[in-house]
Enzyme design. Sequence first.
Site, PDB file in Angstrom:
ATOM      1  N   ALA A 160       0.850  -1.199   0.000  1.00  0.00           N
ATOM      2  CA  ALA A 160       0.000   0.000   0.000  1.00  0.00           C
ATOM      3  C   ALA A 160       0.882   1.244   0.000  1.00  0.00           C
ATOM      4  CB  ALA A 160      -0.908  -0.015   1.221  1.00  0.00           C
ATOM      5  N   ASN A 161       0.278   2.408   0.100  1.00  0.00           N
ATOM      6  CA  ASN A 161       1.052   3.647   0.242  1.00  0.00           C
ATOM      7  C   ASN A 161       0.292   4.588   1.161  1.00  0.00           C
ATOM      8  OD1 ASN A 161      -0.685   5.501  -1.434  1.00  0.00           O
ATOM      9  ND2 ASN A 161      -0.235   3.920  -2.947  1.00  0.00           N
ATOM     10  N   ARG A 162       0.876   5.754   1.428  1.00  0.00           N
ATOM     11  CA  ARG A 162       0.332   6.640   2.467  1.00  0.00           C
ATOM     12  C   ARG A 162      -0.742   7.607   1.982  1.00  0.00           C
ATOM     13  NH1 ARG A 162       3.519   5.946   6.872  1.00  0.00           N
ATOM     14  NH2 ARG A 162       5.683   5.373   6.464  1.00  0.00           N
TER      15      ARG A 162
END
Length: 403
Positions: A210-212
Amino acid sequence: MLDGKRILLVIGGGIAAYKTLDLIRRLRERGASVRALMTSAAQEFITPLSVGALTADRVFTDLFDREDEHDVGHIRLSREADLIVVAPATADLLAKMAHGLANDLASTALMATDKPVLVAPAMNPAMWSHPATSRNVAQLKADGTSFIGPNSGEMAESGEAGVGRMAEPLEIVAAIEAHFAAQSGPLSGRSIVITSGPTHEPIDPVRYIANRSSGKQGHAIAEAAARAGADVTLVSGPVTIPDPKDVKVVRVETAREMLEAVNAALPADVAIMAAAVADWRAEGASGQKIKKDGSGKPPALKLTENPDILATIGNGASGRPRLVIGFAAETGNLIENARAKLERKGADMIVANDVSPETGVMGGDANTVRLVTKDGVEEWPTLSKREVAERLVTLIADCLKEA
Ligand code: C5P
């Protein structure tokens, strides 16, 4: 603001019906004409006499009233309005609307209408949070019904506290005004598809890449576009922020699902790809949770490239939206990278922003963006994500006017 607007007010059977008397006054004060339709349960709470005195019109109550059906009928009743407002919208009325039941004047009028519908739910908090109501609300939203409230607070009958109180008359008036403002807004009649949030790419059934990305910027654009009257489909990756108002939300997890949902939302006048799509996914994600094998060696994670949604849409030959806008979140060489993306992905504009950790853009509420087009670079000051969204919407409306 509401001068000459015709509102059909469907009054459901709940104690909050008493507030609709005030709602009628507030609407008429602003120049709207209000025609009221009461369910039989509503008449247990307030009388057609008081409703009719306030609307200065006849009150419609019965599907099988020969006079009613002769003069106007449920079809005409529902069509001779600019907006239908259901207040209070009880759990029963919402369920009927969601499932297409039509066994009284209110539900037949709601099914027969070709006009927009705004509902102001009011019910006991346990009924509002019941999974059946949640399902019905989700269905109605997907069908394009707008909602105002319910609010949290104390219930009139039981003194119980929770979410379920009908929005106050002036809040309902504000929602009605916003509805008409959007209708004459600069993007009215335009369709826009927007991506937002991160994607989650599974490694196995419990782990993912995932990412932020918080989705705040993409969601703010969706809300601003809807306020400006656009018909908005928001394709969102997993986020924790609430859905924007008056927007069709399609929830997805992976890049491939996101591409599919964007394609399903086309044709559209504008595509805004604000999602932080994972560039890679795990090749051959495991169907089983990957276990330690005791060798002390970690498993190899092999990545494979995801489809580039922006490039697919931007370089798409047939059915390409008139305006394709991408984002470029960079930690260096902002403009250079944005220019390269503009070219490679076939976009008309790239909104470039620096997402180095010290900027706080990722997950924060402010954003400093530069707009990169083939004509040059426009620099905007640091603004809230909401302001960036509003400015972008104004710019889009201007571009569409020129095109
Ligand atoms: O190449 P990069 O990921 O930096 O490009 C960012 C832009 O491309 C954003 O508009 C993003 O939404 C879009 N994008 C996409 N699909 C991908 C990767 C990026 O739509 N697989």
